[in-house]
Design a protein around this motif. Structure first.
Motif, PDB file in Angstrom:
ATOM      1  N   PRO A  95     -34.312  52.779  45.024  1.00 52.64           N
ATOM      2  CA  PRO A  95     -34.491  53.939  44.148  1.00 52.64           C
ATOM      3  C   PRO A  95     -35.741  53.819  43.285  1.00 52.64           C
ATOM      4  CG  PRO A  95     -32.893  52.440  43.196  1.00 52.64           C
ATOM      5  CD  PRO A  95     -33.262  51.864  44.539  1.00 52.64           C
ATOM      6  N   GLU A  96     -36.252  54.973  42.883  1.00 53.86           N
ATOM      7  CA  GLU A  96     -37.308  55.066  41.883  1.00 53.86           C
ATOM      8  C   GLU A  96     -36.757  55.988  40.800  1.00 53.86           C
ATOM      9  OE1 GLU A  96     -41.738  55.621  42.844  1.00 53.86           O
ATOM     10  OE2 GLU A  96     -41.057  57.630  42.299  1.00 53.86           O
ATOM     11  N   ILE A  97     -36.664  55.481  39.573  1.00 55.83           N
ATOM     12  CA  ILE A  97     -35.973  56.216  38.515  1.00 55.83           C
ATOM     13  C   ILE A  97     -36.974  56.696  37.481  1.00 55.83           C
ATOM     14  CG2 ILE A  97     -34.155  56.110  36.769  1.00 55.83           C
ATOM     15  CD1 ILE A  97     -34.098  53.384  39.261  1.00 55.83           C
ATOM     16  N   LEU A 120     -31.873  51.084  28.785  1.00 57.85           N
ATOM     17  CA  LEU A 120     -31.841  51.170  30.242  1.00 57.85           C
ATOM     18  C   LEU A 120     -33.056  50.478  30.861  1.00 57.85           C
ATOM     19  CD1 LEU A 120     -30.079  52.425  32.491  1.00 57.85           C
ATOM     20  CD2 LEU A 120     -31.508  54.473  32.328  1.00 57.85           C
ATOM     21  N   GLY A 121     -34.240  50.727  30.299  1.00 54.15           N
ATOM     22  CA  GLY A 121     -35.428  50.052  30.797  1.00 54.15           C
ATOM     23  C   GLY A 121     -35.347  48.547  30.627  1.00 54.15           C
ATOM     24  N   ALA A 122     -34.833  48.110  29.491  1.00 57.20           N
ATOM     25  CA  ALA A 122     -34.697  46.679  29.232  1.00 57.20           C
ATOM     26  C   ALA A 122     -33.733  46.027  30.210  1.00 57.20           C
ATOM     27  CB  ALA A 122     -34.235  46.457  27.801  1.00 57.20           C
ATOM     28  N   CYS A 123     -32.604  46.676  30.437  1.00 56.84           N
ATOM     29  CA  CYS A 123     -31.614  46.111  31.359  1.00 56.84           C
ATOM     30  C   CYS A 123     -32.115  46.137  32.803  1.00 56.84           C
ATOM     31  CB  CYS A 123     -30.295  46.869  31.237  1.00 56.84           C
ATOM     32  SG  CYS A 123     -29.400  46.555  29.707  1.00 56.84           S
ATOM     33  N   TRP A 124     -32.917  47.129  33.143  1.00 58.99           N
ATOM     34  CA  TRP A 124     -33.487  47.177  34.489  1.00 58.99           C
ATOM     35  C   TRP A 124     -34.386  45.954  34.730  1.00 58.99           C
ATOM     36  CZ3 TRP A 124     -32.731  49.969  38.806  1.00 58.99           C
ATOM     37  CH2 TRP A 124     -33.717  49.933  39.808  1.00 58.99           C
ATOM     38  N   GLY A 142     -35.107  46.083  24.602  1.00 58.34           N
ATOM     39  CA  GLY A 142     -35.446  47.456  24.273  1.00 58.34           C
ATOM     40  C   GLY A 142     -36.091  47.618  22.914  1.00 58.34           C
ATOM     41  N   ALA A 143     -35.900  46.661  22.022  1.00 64.89           N
ATOM     42  CA  ALA A 143     -36.539  46.704  20.705  1.00 64.89           C
ATOM     43  C   ALA A 143     -38.054  46.735  20.827  1.00 64.89           C
ATOM     44  CB  ALA A 143     -36.108  45.506  19.869  1.00 64.89           C
ATOM     45  N   HIS A 144     -38.587  46.261  21.937  1.00 63.71           N
ATOM     46  CA  HIS A 144     -40.038  46.165  22.134  1.00 63.71           C
ATOM     47  C   HIS A 144     -40.588  47.282  23.019  1.00 63.71           C
ATOM     48  CE1 HIS A 144     -39.666  42.201  20.312  1.00 63.71           C
ATOM     49  NE2 HIS A 144     -38.656  41.982  21.135  1.00 63.71           N
ATOM     50  N   LEU A 146     -39.110  53.539  36.526  1.00 67.23           N
ATOM     51  CA  LEU A 146     -38.591  52.240  36.938  1.00 67.23           C
ATOM     52  C   LEU A 146     -38.599  52.171  38.458  1.00 67.23           C
ATOM     53  CD1 LEU A 146     -35.422  52.083  34.643  1.00 67.23           C
ATOM     54  CD2 LEU A 146     -37.755  51.333  34.098  1.00 67.23           C
ATOM     55  N   GLY A 147     -38.937  51.009  38.992  1.00 65.41           N
ATOM     56  CA  GLY A 147     -38.955  50.857  40.442  1.00 65.41           C
ATOM     57  C   GLY A 147     -38.909  49.398  40.827  1.00 65.41           C
ATOM     58  N   PHE A 148     -39.630  49.067  41.883  1.00 61.75           N
ATOM     59  CA  PHE A 148     -39.611  47.711  42.418  1.00 61.75           C
ATOM     60  C   PHE A 148     -41.022  47.223  42.699  1.00 61.75           C
ATOM     61  CE2 PHE A 148     -35.312  48.991  43.142  1.00 61.75           C
ATOM     62  CZ  PHE A 148     -34.565  47.816  43.128  1.00 61.75           C
ATOM     63  N   GLU A 149     -41.238  45.940  42.518  1.00 61.46           N
ATOM     64  CA  GLU A 149     -42.406  45.226  43.023  1.00 61.46           C
ATOM     65  C   GLU A 149     -41.869  44.229  44.035  1.00 61.46           C
ATOM     66  OE1 GLU A 149     -46.017  43.536  43.922  1.00 61.46           O
ATOM     67  OE2 GLU A 149     -45.559  45.458  42.946  1.00 61.46           O
ATOM     68  N   ARG A 150     -42.026  44.564  45.308  1.00 57.68           N
ATOM     69  CA  ARG A 150     -41.354  43.851  46.388  1.00 57.68           C
ATOM     70  C   ARG A 150     -39.842  43.887  46.125  1.00 57.68           C
ATOM     71  NH1 ARG A 150     -46.248  41.091  45.676  1.00 57.68           N
ATOM     72  NH2 ARG A 150     -47.555  41.199  47.546  1.00 57.68           N
ATOM     73  N   ASP A 151     -39.203  42.745  45.919  1.00 59.88           N
ATOM     74  CA  ASP A 151     -37.753  42.738  45.707  1.00 59.88           C
ATOM     75  C   ASP A 151     -37.365  42.700  44.236  1.00 59.88           C
ATOM     76  OD1 ASP A 151     -37.247  42.745  48.451  1.00 59.88           O
ATOM     77  OD2 ASP A 151     -37.372  40.551  48.574  1.00 59.88           O
TER      78      ASP A 151
END
Length: 202
Positions: free
Chosen positions: A13-15, A158-162, A170-172, A183-188
């Protein structure tokens, strides 16, 4: 970044994370969790500015928080007809701190932070992390491109947990109204492709 993220492939997925547009409380800095308030006129203009960007993408799934500010953003951005309501996308429940600014809270509790302090009558960081991780499980079971309309603190979690399986990161991750992140993937490896992009870009 001037280019949008590449299309999702290989069944990963790409979110796309879209924060809602401006509200009176986002403008004043008041914590807005369960309070259901609409966008300002400027917030609706911000949401409409996203139309060309989102129209250029083919979304396989569109999910939206049930709160008015997110639903209005989704509609003004042109994806309302495709959207499904997802209750797990609602904002952090700030409990007794609802409607208060951080500056105001610090008068009574100088070291207070939503990321590290207890939230009486609200949602702990462990609880919101569990909520985000349950959504990530849904995303990982879905192939293609997903649009998600939600709220600042929850999308930061959500971004932090991803990336790290830790909501505290997420504070940062700062997030402006009507911004787009991907959000996505770099290889695996799960990766942050874009963060806090505002349109039109200057």
């Amino acid at each position: 970044m001037n280019q949008t993220a590449s299309a999702a492939h290989d069944n990963t997925p790409e979110i796309w994370l879209i924060r809602h547009g401006e509200t009176e409380w986002s403008q004043s800095g008041q914590h807005t969790g369960r309070t259901d308030i609409p966008l300002t006129d400027h917030g609706r203009e911000q949401a409409r500015s996203l139309r060309p960007v989102l129209a250029a993408q083919a979304f396989d799934l569109v999910l939206c928080s049930p709160l008015t500010r997110a639903r209005e953003t989704c509609a003004e951005a042109g994806l309302g007809a495709q959207a499904q309501e997802e209750p797990r996308l609602r904002e952090w429940d700030y409990g007794i701190y609802e409607g208060r600014t951080t500056k105001d809270i610090h008068v009574e509790e100088p070291d207070w932070s939503v990321w590290t302090s207890a939230i009486p009558d609200g949602e702990s960081i462990d609880a919101i992390q569990a909520r985000a991780q349950s959504l990530i499980e849904r995303f990982l079971a879905t192939s293609g491109r997903i649009a998600v309309f939600s709220h600042a603190h929850f999308l930061r979690v959500l971004g932090a947990c991803w990336m790290s399986d830790s909501a505290a990161l997420g504070a940062h991750l700062l997030l402006d109204t009507a911004s787009v992140s991907v959000l996505g993937f770099e290889r695996d490896a799960r990766a942050l492709r874009q963060w806090n992009i505002r349109y039109p870009q200057r």
